[in-house]
Design a protein around this motif. Structure first.
Motif, PDB file in Angstrom:
ATOM      1  N   ALA A 274       0.821  -1.202   0.000  1.00 18.92           N
ATOM      2  CA  ALA A 274       0.000   0.000   0.000  1.00 18.92           C
ATOM      3  C   ALA A 274       0.860   1.259   0.000  1.00 18.92           C
ATOM      4  O   ALA A 274       0.430   2.313  -0.452  1.00 18.92           O
ATOM      5  CB  ALA A 274      -0.911   0.003   1.220  1.00 18.92           C
TER       6      ALA A 274
ATOM      7  N   ILE B  47       3.367   5.904  -2.496  1.00 19.22           N
ATOM      8  CA  ILE B  47       3.990   7.010  -1.752  1.00 19.22           C
ATOM      9  C   ILE B  47       5.511   6.958  -1.915  1.00 19.22           C
ATOM     10  O   ILE B  47       6.152   7.981  -2.186  1.00 19.22           O
ATOM     11  CB  ILE B  47       3.625   6.922  -0.243  1.00 19.22           C
TER      12      ILE B  47
ATOM     13  N   SER C 252       6.332   7.937  -5.381  1.00 15.60           N
ATOM     14  CA  SER C 252       6.141   9.368  -5.532  1.00 15.60           C
ATOM     15  C   SER C 252       7.339  10.134  -4.968  1.00 15.60           C
ATOM     16  O   SER C 252       7.842  11.078  -5.582  1.00 15.60           O
ATOM     17  CB  SER C 252       4.867   9.751  -4.776  1.00 15.60           C
ATOM     18  N   PHE C 253       7.816   9.678  -3.804  1.00 18.36           N
ATOM     19  CA  PHE C 253       8.957  10.325  -3.152  1.00 18.36           C
ATOM     20  C   PHE C 253      10.208  10.199  -4.028  1.00 18.36           C
ATOM     21  O   PHE C 253      10.938  11.170  -4.224  1.00 18.36           O
ATOM     22  CB  PHE C 253       9.187   9.688  -1.780  1.00 18.36           C
TER      23      PHE C 253
ATOM     24  N   ILE D  15      10.371   9.788  -7.270  1.00 20.04           N
ATOM     25  CA  ILE D  15      10.250  10.649  -8.462  1.00 20.04           C
ATOM     26  C   ILE D  15      10.524  12.109  -8.081  1.00 20.04           C
ATOM     27  O   ILE D  15      11.224  12.834  -8.774  1.00 20.04           O
ATOM     28  CB  ILE D  15       8.839  10.515  -9.090  1.00 20.04           C
ATOM     29  N   LEU D  16       9.999  12.511  -6.923  1.00 20.49           N
ATOM     30  CA  LEU D  16      10.191  13.881  -6.453  1.00 20.49           C
ATOM     31  C   LEU D  16      11.683  14.205  -6.333  1.00 20.49           C
ATOM     32  O   LEU D  16      12.147  15.254  -6.792  1.00 20.49           O
ATOM     33  CB  LEU D  16       9.493  14.067  -5.102  1.00 20.49           C
TER      34      LEU D  16
ATOM     35  N   LEU E 131      10.898  23.844  -8.999  1.00 18.85           N
ATOM     36  CA  LEU E 131       9.793  23.617  -8.057  1.00 18.85           C
ATOM     37  C   LEU E 131      10.064  24.247  -6.684  1.00 18.85           C
ATOM     38  O   LEU E 131       9.163  24.740  -6.020  1.00 18.85           O
ATOM     39  CB  LEU E 131       9.587  22.106  -7.917  1.00 18.85           C
TER      40      LEU E 131
ATOM     41  N   LEU F 192      -4.840  -3.391   3.038  1.00 15.72           N
ATOM     42  CA  LEU F 192      -4.975  -2.047   3.580  1.00 15.72           C
ATOM     43  C   LEU F 192      -5.796  -1.144   2.646  1.00 15.72           C
ATOM     44  O   LEU F 192      -6.528  -0.269   3.077  1.00 15.72           O
ATOM     45  CB  LEU F 192      -3.584  -1.445   3.823  1.00 15.72           C
ATOM     46  N   LEU F 193      -5.666  -1.378   1.331  1.00 20.71           N
ATOM     47  CA  LEU F 193      -6.351  -0.527   0.352  1.00 20.71           C
ATOM     48  C   LEU F 193      -7.709  -1.076  -0.047  1.00 20.71           C
ATOM     49  O   LEU F 193      -8.464  -0.431  -0.750  1.00 20.71           O
ATOM     50  CB  LEU F 193      -5.497  -0.402  -0.914  1.00 20.71           C
TER      51      LEU F 193
ATOM     52  N   TRP G 175      -7.124   5.626  -9.326  1.00 25.81           N
ATOM     53  CA  TRP G 175      -6.447   5.098  -8.134  1.00 25.81           C
ATOM     54  C   TRP G 175      -5.665   6.182  -7.396  1.00 25.81           C
ATOM     55  O   TRP G 175      -5.404   6.073  -6.202  1.00 25.81           O
ATOM     56  CB  TRP G 175      -5.511   3.938  -8.523  1.00 25.81           C
TER      57      TRP G 175
ATOM     58  N   ILE H 260      -5.436   8.750  -2.668  1.00 23.19           N
ATOM     59  CA  ILE H 260      -4.134   9.139  -2.079  1.00 23.19           C
ATOM     60  C   ILE H 260      -4.004  10.668  -2.088  1.00 23.19           C
ATOM     61  O   ILE H 260      -3.622  11.290  -1.092  1.00 23.19           O
ATOM     62  CB  ILE H 260      -2.964   8.493  -2.855  1.00 23.19           C
TER      63      ILE H 260
ATOM     64  N   PHE I 223      -3.684  13.031   1.413  1.00 24.47           N
ATOM     65  CA  PHE I 223      -2.581  13.965   1.642  1.00 24.47           C
ATOM     66  C   PHE I 223      -3.042  15.420   1.504  1.00 24.47           C
ATOM     67  O   PHE I 223      -2.567  16.298   2.217  1.00 24.47           O
ATOM     68  CB  PHE I 223      -1.422  13.659   0.683  1.00 24.47           C
TER      69      PHE I 223
ATOM     70  N   TYR J 274       4.695  18.342  -1.227  1.00 28.87           N
ATOM     71  CA  TYR J 274       5.788  17.897  -2.098  1.00 28.87           C
ATOM     72  C   TYR J 274       5.633  16.415  -2.430  1.00 28.87           C
ATOM     73  O   TYR J 274       5.886  15.981  -3.544  1.00 28.87           O
ATOM     74  CB  TYR J 274       7.152  18.125  -1.435  1.00 28.87           C
ATOM     75  N   LEU J 275       5.216  15.658  -1.412  1.00 27.06           N
ATOM     76  CA  LEU J 275       5.099  14.218  -1.580  1.00 27.06           C
ATOM     77  C   LEU J 275       4.045  13.839  -2.622  1.00 27.06           C
ATOM     78  O   LEU J 275       4.229  12.880  -3.374  1.00 27.06           O
ATOM     79  CB  LEU J 275       4.744  13.586  -0.227  1.00 27.06           C
ATOM     80  N   ILE J 276       2.953  14.564  -2.674  1.00 31.03           N
ATOM     81  CA  ILE J 276       1.935  14.175  -3.672  1.00 31.03           C
ATOM     82  C   ILE J 276       2.111  14.914  -4.993  1.00 31.03           C
ATOM     83  O   ILE J 276       1.388  14.644  -5.952  1.00 31.03           O
ATOM     84  CB  ILE J 276       0.476  14.372  -3.202  1.00 31.03           C
ATOM     85  N   TYR J 277       3.107  15.810  -5.064  1.00 29.23           N
ATOM     86  CA  TYR J 277       3.308  16.531  -6.319  1.00 29.23           C
ATOM     87  C   TYR J 277       3.484  15.580  -7.519  1.00 29.23           C
ATOM     88  O   TYR J 277       2.827  15.765  -8.554  1.00 29.23           O
ATOM     89  CB  TYR J 277       4.481  17.516  -6.194  1.00 29.23           C
ATOM     90  N   PRO J 278       4.342  14.537  -7.403  1.00 27.58           N
ATOM     91  CA  PRO J 278       4.493  13.655  -8.572  1.00 27.58           C
ATOM     92  C   PRO J 278       3.172  13.002  -9.001  1.00 27.58           C
ATOM     93  O   PRO J 278       2.921  12.853 -10.189  1.00 27.58           O
ATOM     94  CB  PRO J 278       5.497  12.596  -8.102  1.00 27.58           C
ATOM     95  N   LEU J 279       2.347  12.644  -8.021  1.00 24.60           N
ATOM     96  CA  LEU J 279       1.055  12.038  -8.376  1.00 24.60           C
ATOM     97  C   LEU J 279       0.165  13.046  -9.103  1.00 24.60           C
ATOM     98  O   LEU J 279      -0.494  12.722 -10.088  1.00 24.60           O
ATOM     99  CB  LEU J 279       0.322  11.557  -7.110  1.00 24.60           C
TER     100      LEU J 279
END
Lengths: 277, 408
Positions: free
Chosen positions: A3, A7, A10-11, A13-14, A72, B290-291, B329, B333, B337, B357-362
């Motif tokens: 799960a 995240i 994403s981290f 990639i950031l 950014l 969990l999801l 999906w 998330i 956040f 910052y953490l969800i920026y890529p998504l």
């Protein structure tokens, strides 16, 4: 654990994005982008990790361009300039101020009764920034190799109520041997007054979105720009750029690009320059 | 003597009849704006008026109201407008539609104290997003979390429309239902069921507060609370009845809601959850534990609202379903956040930045997929057959469900 995968991904990639942006933005090259802001002007410049924006286009139009070219992590604009108080030159700054902090703001004089422009000045005032009013002969020194010289308006043109276009700032951006002239919306009769003191330049932004009131053959004959830029919207209702102006550009065999086809990004090492669209 | 199943059917018919009468009465005697008449209208902005290079504009009922570009109006502003109703015509003077226009009316601003706090909350959250994220991603996040479209520029909105993703950023029941499902899914393993339900409902109303008690969100909150409570207590039939009753009540109070996209989405999404969440939970064994709950909730809501999701915004691309599958999906998330950073943004803005910052890529992934896929737009014109398709879809859904029950 599965799960957490999005995240963690994403981290990762950031981190890659931030490193890549840091590397590309820490070069010493000078970058100048004529943003596609629709019908209006919006020019972003970056050098020595300093960000300068000259004109902000219409409302909401320049933010995405700034986001594309600024890293950014960099949310500070060191210098914001409005050439004159027409909404297609300043209104985009209203929401830029929500996303970025601005250190310095400079403009011309002719803004007395423009409601939206007063809103921008009030917003700046709330952020503790007072406008610096520029006139002919002044110069903003960014560092030893980069400066912005004010070519127009002279003192007697600072109180024009009937035609704001003629109180437009005309700026010469000077980076070592690279020179670019940004003309706002100034009429050609006044632009041509400046020609005696000017020589050939690398980049020239046509006055007033390529309108025939902004530029004529005298201008091109003197400046002989290596690249001319037209900042206008697609299918705009004013018919900019005017076909007579395009004909002159063609007759002089001058290379030109229009923001109607998207952002025009110029990179210079202080001698030559490269262009991308 | 009535049979057992006939009593609820009779009650349902009576309720339906009352509703039809209410509709007939409302739409027959509704006060309409008349061309040429001088009007004085009070208007409170629940969304920012749209604008172009020259003016701001918004609708009051069927009338387009046009105001100068400045001063700018936004959510929560209250105005008294005095002007003349005219027929909307094209540039050459010919009539273009049945629509009306009130051009540059006299405007007087009225202090709107009741919305001031909500306005402040919304602004703080949106500013927290904007101060960290690029504008496109900040606008997307504001849309997903708060249902506010103010930060989304016309170009991006158009792309969302073309890809069938606009429903993600509309203040509607989908968002509320999603929040409820996520929260309950996350805490259900940690606390007792009843406590979980109370907590979830509290969060739903806190969420409604964050969105500035936007009417669509409030309506969706009421429906979701009723539906969820009954469902989680294990009574599917009661849940359905609660949903039907709350929907009925809202339509009785405000019949105009029947054409409101937000209302349609709230109702159908909750309907989907009540009917399908459990089935998906038993079938969807491939999803990590969990999801699982979130996945089941999201999918059930999508099944319930599918016709509205696809057609509600006037146009649909043949690729919409695939694009939805690729992107949906990310929504839970982004929502979690986004909510976390909204709460932090309200108190200590700097603490919100790591989450943003953490969800920026998504967010960037979402926005890039939308940008790219909007180029492959295969329009499907279903305007004329939209209503029959919707009806057939729901009949099919209920039929499959009943068959399944019979099989058991």
């Amino acid at each position: 654990m599965k799960a957490l995968l999005p995240i963690v991904g994403s981290f990762a990639i950031l981190v890659v994005v931030l490193i890549a942006q840091f590397r590309s933005s820490s070069t010493t090259d000078f970058k100048m982008v004529f943003c596609d802001v629709g019908q209006g002007d919006g020019i972003y410049m970056r050098a020595f990790s300093q960000d300068i924006v000259i004109d902000g286009g219409n409302e909401g139009s320049i933010s995405s361009c700034l986001a594309s070219y600024m890293p950014l992590y960099d949310k500070n604009i060191e210098l914001m300039v409005v050439t004159h108080a027409d909404s297609d030159h300043y209104a985009g700054f209203l929401d830029v101020l929500d996303s970025y902090t601005v250190t310095n703001f400079a403009t011309s004089y002719g803004d007395s009764d423009v409601l939206g422009y007063q809103a921008l000045l009030n917003k700046l005032k709330k952020a503790g920034i007072e406008p610096k009013r520029l006139i002919q002969g002044e110069s903003i020194k960014i560092n030893d190799s980069l400066s912005i010289d004010v070519l127009w308006p002279p003192k007697e043109f600072t109180d024009i109520d009937d035609n704001r276009n003629n109180s437009s700032l005309v700026l010469m951006v000077d980076y070592l041997e690279f020179e670019a002239i940004l003309t706002g919306d100034l009429d050609r009769e006044y632009l041509n007054l400046l020609l005696n003191d000017l020589n050939q330049v690398e980049v020239f932004k046509l006055a007033h979105h390529g309108s025939r009131t902004g530029t004529d053959e005298n201008t091109f004959e003197t400046l002989r720009p290596e690249l001319s830029i037209i900042s206008a919207g697609r299918d705009n209702r004013f018919g900019h750029p005017h076909k007579e102006v395009i004909e002159v550009l063609k007759r002089f065999n001058l290379k030109y690009l229009s923001t109607q086809q998207g952002d025009v990004a110029i990179t210079s090492d202080g001698k030559g320059f490269e262009v991308e669209q | 003597m009535l049979r057992r199943y006939e009593i609820p059917l009779l009650i349902a018919s009576i309720f339906l009849l009352i509703l039809i009468l209410r509709f007939l009465f409302f739409f027959t005697f509704e006060e309409k704006l008349i061309v040429g008449s001088d009007v004085e209208i009070e208007h409170t902005f629940l969304e920012q008026p749209k604008s172009n290079e020259f003016q701001q504009y918004f609708y009051i009922d069927d009338a387009l109201v046009v105001l100068p570009l400045f001063p700018k109006y936004s959510y929560g502003d209250k105005l008294k407008l005095k002007g003349t109703v005219e027929k909307l015509s094209s540039r050459d003077g010919s009539d273009v539609t049945e629509k009306l226009i009130i051009r540059n009316p006299e405007v007087k601003s009225i202090e709107s104290e009741e919305l001031a706090v909500f306005k402040f909350i919304r602004q703080r959250i949106v500013l927290a997003y904007k101060s960290i994220l690029p504008p496109r991603e900040a606008g997307l996040l504001s849309g997903v979390v708060l249902g506010v479209e103010d930060g989304i520029d016309d170009g991006f909105k158009n792309e969302l429309k073309r890809t069938g993703m606009l429903h993600v950023v509309v203040a509607s029941g989908s968002n509320v239902v999603l929040v409820a499902g996520i929260i309950f899914g996350l805490i259900s393993g940690l606390v007792k069921k009843r406590l979980g339900i109370i907590f979830t409902i509290a969060v739903i109303f806190f969420y409604a507060l964050l969105t500035g008690f936007d009417p669509p969100i409030v309506r969706a909150s009421i429906m979701a609370s009723f539906g969820f409570t009954a469902l989680l207590l294990g009574r599917q039939r009661v849940a359905l009845m609660s949903l039907m009753f709350s929907g009925w009540l809202m339509l009785m109070i405000s019949p105009r809601l029947v054409t409101d996209v937000g209302f349609q989405l709230s109702f159908s999404a909750t309907f989907g959850i009540i009917l399908f969440q459990k089935i998906i939970l038993t079938v969807g064994r491939i999803v990590p534990n969990l999801l699982k709950e979130d996945f089941a909730t999201t999918l059930a809501a999508q099944i319930g609202a599918l016709p509205f999701l696809l057609f509600a915004f006037g146009e649909v691309s043949l690729l919409s379903i695939f694009i939805n599958l690729i992107l949906l999906w990310t929504v839970p998330i982004i929502m979690i956040f986004g909510l976390l950073s909204a709460v932090l943004g309200l108190s200590i803005p700097i603490l919100a930045s790591p989450f943003l910052y953490l969800i920026y890529p998504l967010l960037a992934f979402f926005s890039e997929v939308v940008r790219l896929s909007s180029n492959f737009y295969i329009p499907l014109t279903l305007d004329s057959i939209y209503a029959p398709i919707t009806v057939i879809y729901y009949i099919l859904v209920v039929y499959i469900l009943m068959k399944r029950k019979e099989a058991k």
